[in-house]
Every structure is written in C-alpha cells, then in structure tokens.
Design an enzyme around this catalytic site. Structure first.
Site, short mmCIF file in Angstrom:
data_model
loop_
_atom_site.label_atom_id
_atom_site.label_comp_id
_atom_site.label_asym_id
_atom_site.label_seq_id
_atom_site.Cartn_x
_atom_site.Cartn_y
_atom_site.Cartn_z
N ASP A 159 36.25 -59.02 -102.57
CA ASP A 159 35.39 -59.18 -103.74
C ASP A 159 35.61 -60.57 -104.33
O ASP A 159 36.61 -60.82 -104.99
CB ASP A 159 35.69 -58.09 -104.78
CG ASP A 159 34.80 -58.19 -106.02
OD1 ASP A 159 34.16 -59.25 -106.21
OD2 ASP A 159 34.76 -57.22 -106.81
N LYS A 209 27.75 -63.22 -109.85
CA LYS A 209 27.99 -64.20 -110.92
C LYS A 209 27.35 -65.57 -110.66
O LYS A 209 26.20 -65.74 -110.94
CB LYS A 209 29.49 -64.29 -111.22
CG LYS A 209 30.02 -62.95 -111.75
CD LYS A 209 31.21 -63.04 -112.66
CE LYS A 209 31.38 -61.74 -113.44
NZ LYS A 209 32.47 -60.89 -112.96
N PHE A 269 39.35 -54.93 -110.72
CA PHE A 269 38.08 -54.86 -111.46
C PHE A 269 36.94 -55.12 -110.49
O PHE A 269 36.83 -56.21 -109.93
CB PHE A 269 38.00 -55.85 -112.63
CG PHE A 269 36.73 -55.67 -113.40
CD1 PHE A 269 36.63 -54.66 -114.35
CD2 PHE A 269 35.60 -56.43 -113.13
CE1 PHE A 269 35.43 -54.43 -115.02
CE2 PHE A 269 34.41 -56.21 -113.79
CZ PHE A 269 34.32 -55.20 -114.75
C1 LIG Z 1 32.30 -59.37 -112.84
C2 LIG Z 1 32.88 -58.74 -111.65
C3 LIG Z 1 32.28 -57.64 -111.02
C4 LIG Z 1 31.06 -56.94 -111.59
O1 LIG Z 1 29.97 -57.77 -111.72
P1 LIG Z 1 28.76 -57.34 -112.71
O2 LIG Z 1 27.72 -58.37 -112.46
O3 LIG Z 1 29.32 -57.40 -114.11
O4 LIG Z 1 28.34 -55.98 -112.33
C5 LIG Z 1 32.86 -57.15 -109.86
N1 LIG Z 1 33.96 -57.71 -109.35
C6 LIG Z 1 34.58 -58.76 -109.92
C7 LIG Z 1 35.80 -59.34 -109.28
C8 LIG Z 1 34.07 -59.30 -111.10
O5 LIG Z 1 34.71 -60.33 -111.70
#
Ligand SMILES: *Cc1c(COP(=O)(O)O)cnc(C)c1O
Length: 410
Positions: free
Chosen positions: A226, A255, A141
């Site tokens: 990520d 985040k 994700f």
């Molecule tokens: C939440 C998330 C994203 C995307 O972030 P947004 O602020 O919702 O665009 C990307 N990678 C990971 C691992 C995430 O948990």
C-alpha cells in the site's frame, strides 16, 4: 465574528462530527502555501496526507483540469474514453507493473486489492472456497470501509461497526519472522504499508522488505504494497519499496495520483494477478473517468519532470537533521524518510495536539497523528527557504511543554 468563526459555527451545526480539524478555514493554495478566509498565510506541512505532493494548484495540473472539464468528464466504463488508456500506460510504466485497475478513493483501491488476491488464491493457488487468509500489519491504516476496518488494530475504528469481515491475520509491523510463522496453506497475501504513516510515521527495520519478498516467494503468497501515502515521491523514491529494491507483487496508489485535484486511485499488478478479473467481477462508475485520467496524466508527469522524489530525499534528509538539532526535552524521537517525518512528543510534555495548535498560530499547518506524533509532510515542491523560515518557529514550539496539568488550563 471573523469569517473563520462564522464558518466553524455553520459546520458545527450542519456537519457530522466525524473529524476534529484544527480551527483553520482555508480558501486558497499555491505551491506549499495556503491562505485562510481571514487572509492569514500558512506553510502546509500536511499536504492533505500526501495527496498534494505536486503542490497546491500546480499550474500544469490546473490547465489539464480546465481543458478536460470543458471537453468531457465522465463516460462510465460502459464505453471507452480517450484519456484512460494513456493514463494507465503512464502509471504502469512509472510503477513497473503490467496492468492497472483505476478506482477513486484509496480505500476502494485497497478493496480492489483484497478482491484480487482472494480470487487469485482460489483460482490460481487453489485455496479451498472461502478459506483465503490475508496477513496484515498491526498499526496498519488502509482506509475506512467495513472490510478494511475489520483488520485495523485501532479499537475506535471498529467500535460499533460490526459484524466485521473475517479472513485477516494481524502480525507486528516490520517483523519478518512473525510473517513466516503466520503463513498457512490458505494464505493468499500479505498486505502492508512499507512505512506506516498514520500509525505515527513508523519506519521498519532495514532489510525487512527484502525478507518479505523472499518469504512471500517461497510460500507462494502475494506481497501487496500500500503506497497510497508513501508512494509518488514522498519518501525520496518514486515508491518506498524501491529503497530495498525488493519488488512487490502488487501496488496500491491513490492520494497524489491526480495531484490532489481529483480522487484517483489504482491497483497495479502483473497479468498473473490482474488476469483473475473477468467482465462483471468488479467496477466503479467513476473509476477511469476521463477527467481524473487527464489530470492524472499531467500530475504523474510533474512528479517525473520536476524530480520530486529526488527533492524529497534531499530536502527531507536536511530537514530531518535540522529537526534533530533542536534542543528540547519534549521530543522522544525524530524519524521518517524523505519528506515524511514524524516528531514524537514525550507523554510527560502533553499530547501532540497543542503543539500543532501552537504551530498553526505561527503559520505552520501540521496535524497530530496518533496522540504523540507531529507529522511534517509538506508538498514536495516546498523550497529550502520555506523550510528554513519554519525551523525557528518549530524550535520555539518544541521548546514548550503542555504537561497534562497545563494542558487542562490551556
Ligand atoms: C489515506 C490512505 C488510505 C485510504 O485512502 P482514502 O482515499 O482516504 O480512502 C489507504 N492507505 C493508506 C496508506 C493511506 O495513507
């Protein structure tokens, strides 16, 4: 009608139907606790997908936001502002990288990473034009843009949104041999989460990241990590890659960067990668704005000052043990790292959704991730007493069964 019910009716009427939230309408938060519009109190065990690691409305972060809101909020990158530099400095020091490029949402920072590694592939590695390949993990994700969903393995994320972006290769998560086999002379990067949150809190085999580091180094491939969800203390280290001491070539954060008070994300790398960007190559009107930067400066400081990574490790280890002690036939496995914990529900016991609904009735807010997993990821400021309060309620709910026939009647 209760205030909650009025609100739900309004949202159903005017909102797009792209989420399926629990029917809880929140109006106030303090630390690990939140209150709904009818005055009911809940322990937040989601933390807005780890964006609120520092706790709701942390007083120092609120103060920074209030002060900066009255001073200046946006300059655009057409000019400098006095907050972005100190913020980037602090972020680079914290992550141990030379440079940072600020954006807003996590998905934008992932897009930034994709552009950076592709350009690095062409300008530095010498990959022929438009041939660059990025390897990604199954179950990933990374966000919701059209390019990012192009390499999702979740069919629903892609259905009806094509044509999709080419240039991505998918391998099993946590499989070092598959990575080595997938690499070609045109591979510029391997993009992965160190631990998959959205996929259902999937923990890779120990030693995987060390192997990833070694393979990427040998093949001149960039490892992009990520850490949008796993970073900033969540798994018990400031960044999850630190569990194996194998440093990636670039890191993506989002985040909790600004404590959930404002969307701030960033792509971090050293000069060899970040140097590919020239004026005009990339940008964002709000990226690096003084409001987000001022909030981020304090939000990052809170993580360090309050030793939130250590708290996550201590409390997470204890909490996971306690969850494993719960006697129930409904649970397949309790897994995770630090305060990112997944409880996988047996298919025969029903989906995770009714468990989350039953927890909410008892004042504990969780959200199912993929059909079978209940994720526990409270703010890192949560106290042991808070979690102790929750445990008997969780035990009560996990002892239930929502087998398909019963779920239909539910
Ligand atoms: C939440 C998330 C994203 C995307 O972030 P947004 O602020 O919702 O665009 C990307 N990678 C990971 C691992 C995430 O948990």
């Amino acid at each position: 009608m209760s205030r909650s019910a009025q609100y739900l009716t309004e949202v159903a009427k005017y909102g797009a139907n792209n989420y399926k939230p629990l029917p809880v309408v929140l109006e106030r938060g303090e630390g690990a606790w939140v209150w709904d519009v009818d005055g009911k109190k809940y322990l937040d065990c989601l933390s807005a997908y780890s964006a609120v690691n520092q706790g709701h409305c942390h007083p120092a972060i609120v103060k920074a936001a209030q002060e900066q809101a009255g001073r200046m909020t946006l300059t655009s990158r057409a000019f400098h502002n006095d907050q972005m530099g100190p913020f980037l400095h602090q972020l680079c020091d914290l992550a141990g990288f030379a440079k940072a490029l600020p954006m807003n949402s996590g998905a934008e920072a992932v897009e930034t990473a994709i552009k950076a590694v592709r350009k690095w592939g062409y300008k530095v590695k010498g990959i022929p034009a438009n041939k660059a390949e990025i390897i990604v993990s199954a179950g990933n994700f990374h966000g919701r843009t059209t390019t990012i969903i192009s390499f999702s393995t979740e069919e629903q994320y892609k259905d009806g949104f094509g044509p999709l972006t080419p240039g991505f290769k998918i391998i099993p998560f946590g499989d070092a041999d598959a990575l080595e086999k997938a690499i070609t002379p045109n591979t510029c990067a391997f993009l992965t989460e160190p631990l998959q949150g959205e996929a259902g809190v999937i923990v890779a085999p120990v030693g995987w990241l060390k192997k990833v580091r070694d393979i990427c180094t040998r093949h001149n491939v960039l490892w992009v990590d990520d850490e949008i969800q796993t970073g900033l203390g969540r798994t018990g280290k400031m960044f999850a890659w630190q569990w194996e001491g194998a440093r990636p070539d670039a890191v993506i954060v989002g985040k909790a960067v600004a404590g959930g008070m404002y969307p701030v994300s960033a792509f971090l790398a050293d000069e060899n990668v970040m140097g590919v960007f020239k004026p005009g190559d990339h940008g964002s009107t709000f990226g690096g704005n003084p409001f987000g930067a001022a909030i981020g400066r304090v939000a990052l400081k809170v993580l360090v000052d309050e030793k939130l990574a250590d708290r996550a490790q201590e409390l997470g280890t204890w909490f996971m043990d306690e969850l494993r002690k719960i006697k129930t036939s409904s649970v397949v496995e309790v897994r995770g790292k630090g305060l990112l914990i997944g409880v996988e529900i047996k298919v025969e016991a029903g989906s995770a959704r009714p468990y989350c609904e039953a927890l909410a009735e008892r004042g504990i807010l969780c959200k199912e991730t993929h059909d079978q997993v209940v994720r526990f990821a409270p703010p890192l400021t949560v106290s042991k007493a808070d979690l102790q309060w929750a445990l008997p309620k969780i035990a009560e709910v996990l002892a239930m069964s929502f087998a398909p026939a019963m779920a239909a009647a539910h």
